[in-house]
Design a protein around this motif. Structure first.
Motif, short mmCIF file in Angstrom:
data_model
loop_
_atom_site.label_atom_id
_atom_site.label_comp_id
_atom_site.label_asym_id
_atom_site.label_seq_id
_atom_site.Cartn_x
_atom_site.Cartn_y
_atom_site.Cartn_z
N HIS A 44 0.86 -1.19 0.00
CA HIS A 44 0.00 0.00 0.00
C HIS A 44 0.90 1.24 0.00
O HIS A 44 1.97 1.22 0.62
CB HIS A 44 -0.91 0.00 1.24
CG HIS A 44 -1.96 1.06 1.22
ND1 HIS A 44 -1.71 2.37 1.59
CD2 HIS A 44 -3.28 1.00 0.88
CE1 HIS A 44 -2.82 3.08 1.46
NE2 HIS A 44 -3.79 2.28 1.04
N ASP A 91 0.89 3.85 1.67
CA ASP A 91 1.24 4.32 3.02
C ASP A 91 2.48 3.63 3.56
O ASP A 91 3.19 4.18 4.42
CB ASP A 91 0.07 4.11 3.98
CG ASP A 91 -1.07 5.08 3.72
OD1 ASP A 91 -0.82 6.13 3.08
OD2 ASP A 91 -2.21 4.80 4.15
N GLU A 92 2.77 2.43 3.07
CA GLU A 92 3.93 1.68 3.55
C GLU A 92 5.24 2.23 3.03
O GLU A 92 6.32 1.82 3.47
CB GLU A 92 3.78 0.20 3.17
CG GLU A 92 2.58 -0.47 3.81
CD GLU A 92 2.40 -1.90 3.34
OE1 GLU A 92 3.36 -2.48 2.78
OE2 GLU A 92 1.28 -2.45 3.52
N ALA A 143 6.43 4.97 3.70
CA ALA A 143 7.07 5.73 4.78
C ALA A 143 8.20 4.94 5.42
O ALA A 143 9.13 5.51 6.00
CB ALA A 143 6.02 6.11 5.82
N LEU A 186 -4.56 9.38 -3.79
CA LEU A 186 -3.71 9.46 -2.62
C LEU A 186 -2.38 10.11 -3.00
O LEU A 186 -1.74 9.71 -3.98
CB LEU A 186 -3.45 8.05 -2.06
CG LEU A 186 -2.67 7.92 -0.76
CD1 LEU A 186 -3.41 8.59 0.38
CD2 LEU A 186 -2.43 6.45 -0.44
N VAL A 196 1.35 10.93 -1.50
CA VAL A 196 2.21 10.50 -0.41
C VAL A 196 3.51 11.30 -0.41
O VAL A 196 4.16 11.45 -1.45
CB VAL A 196 2.54 8.99 -0.54
CG1 VAL A 196 3.47 8.55 0.58
CG2 VAL A 196 1.26 8.17 -0.53
N TRP A 206 -1.91 0.64 -7.98
CA TRP A 206 -2.11 2.00 -7.48
C TRP A 206 -1.56 3.04 -8.46
O TRP A 206 -1.54 4.24 -8.13
CB TRP A 206 -1.44 2.19 -6.12
CG TRP A 206 -2.23 1.65 -4.97
CD1 TRP A 206 -2.14 0.40 -4.41
CD2 TRP A 206 -3.26 2.33 -4.25
NE1 TRP A 206 -3.03 0.27 -3.38
CE2 TRP A 206 -3.73 1.45 -3.26
CE3 TRP A 206 -3.82 3.61 -4.35
CZ2 TRP A 206 -4.75 1.81 -2.37
CZ3 TRP A 206 -4.83 3.96 -3.45
CH2 TRP A 206 -5.29 3.06 -2.48
#
Length: 298
Positions: free
Chosen positions: A183, A185-186, A188, A215, A217, A265
């Motif tokens: 994902h 968010d991972e 980071a 999204l 990021v 994504w």
């Protein structure tokens, strides 16, 4: 003012725009001392001070700024009128100035225009790679190439690429030491190779989309570049994950030097457009270049 002083007025515009006698002299192909002497002579003939000189820079006075505003559109009209004479030539000739992002310059303009210049030896192209949002009218470019979402108003725009796609990529050596993200968010937890571009001010965010959800990021890592070429080189070296245009990394994905993640994504988005002012006269040379940009790769 005598007509022979028109060259001095043109030289003044270069100095005022560049803010430097050195850079303006290089553009004009004259010595810095000769250019400085010409500007002093122009000021003497007009009876006003046009330029403020310091050891580090040159700027216009209030009178100089007013003269610059007067000259730029009128000199542009003269140049357009001269360029229009190319209509009377059977073959395209002259110089076409193009401002494009580094990616568009390398993957769109260069491969399509290189064969064209071989076909027309009297045609020249000045191609500037620039990730800033350049004002092609003020900076005297004939054509700009930008993503559809970044087109300036009051422009005629023609598509020159299919929809584009970004990919998150890394070298096999990187993934031997890090868990594959599932994902965005991972990211980071990953060492990401980041890009700083003038259009974004700070570091460029990585944009994703899936099932109608968008999204953005903010990633971080040990390397920060202002060039996609260096970003790709760092990814190939195993220095981290990179977010790059698909066409820039496809050969490396095909031969296994890079692996992609988060593919579901990474949707397609609007591609590149070549654009120019709607009021601009389109010469034979410019039309030839535009046709080549819209055509297949050379």
């Amino acid at each position: 003012m005598p007509r022979e002083n028109l060259n001095d007025l043109q030289a003044f515009v270069h100095v005022a725009r560049e803010g430097s006698f050195t850079r303006a002299a290089a553009q004009l192909g004259v010595s810095q001392s000769a250019l400085s002497h010409a500007m002093r002579g122009l000021e003497q003939r007009l009876g006003v001070r046009l330029l403020t000189r310091t050891t580090r820079s040159v700027s216009t006075t209030e009178a100089g700024a007013r003269l610059l505003d007067t000259l730029v559109p009128r000199l542009a009209e003269i140049e357009d009128g001269l360029a229009a004479l190319a209509e009377y030539r059977e073959r395209p000739a002259g110089t076409i100035r193009i401002n494009a992002t580094g990616h568009a310059a390398e993957y769109i303009a260069w491969p399509r225009l290189a064969p064209l210049l071989q076909q027309y030896p009297d045609l020249k192209v000045e191609l500037t790679a620039d990730y800033g949002l350049a004002d092609i009218v003020a900076e005297r470019y004939d054509i700009g190439i930008r993503l559809g979402e970044r087109l300036a108003r009051d422009m005629i725009a023609v598509p020159v690429s299919p929809p584009l796609r970004m990919r998150v990529v890394g070298a096999p050596s990187y993934f031997r030491q890090h868990v594959v993200p599932q994902h965005p968010d991972e990211l980071a937890a990953h060492n990401c190779v980041t890009l700083r571009l003038p259009t974004h001010g700070g570091l460029m965010p990585w944009d994703f989309g899936k099932d109608g959800n968008e999204l953005s990021v903010r990633v971080s890592g040990q390397w920060i570049f202002n060039s996609m070429g260096m970003t790709r080189a760092a990814a190939l070296a195993g220095s981290g994950l990179a977010w790059l245009p698909e066409d820039q990394v496809q050969p490396m994905l095909d031969d296994g030097r890079l692996l992609s993640v988060l593919d579901n994504w990474c949707p397609h988005f609007d591609g590149y457009y070549a654009y120019y002012p709607s009021r601009r006269h389109v010469t034979v040379a410019m039309r030839t270049v535009l046709d080549a940009l819209r055509g297949p790769m050379g």
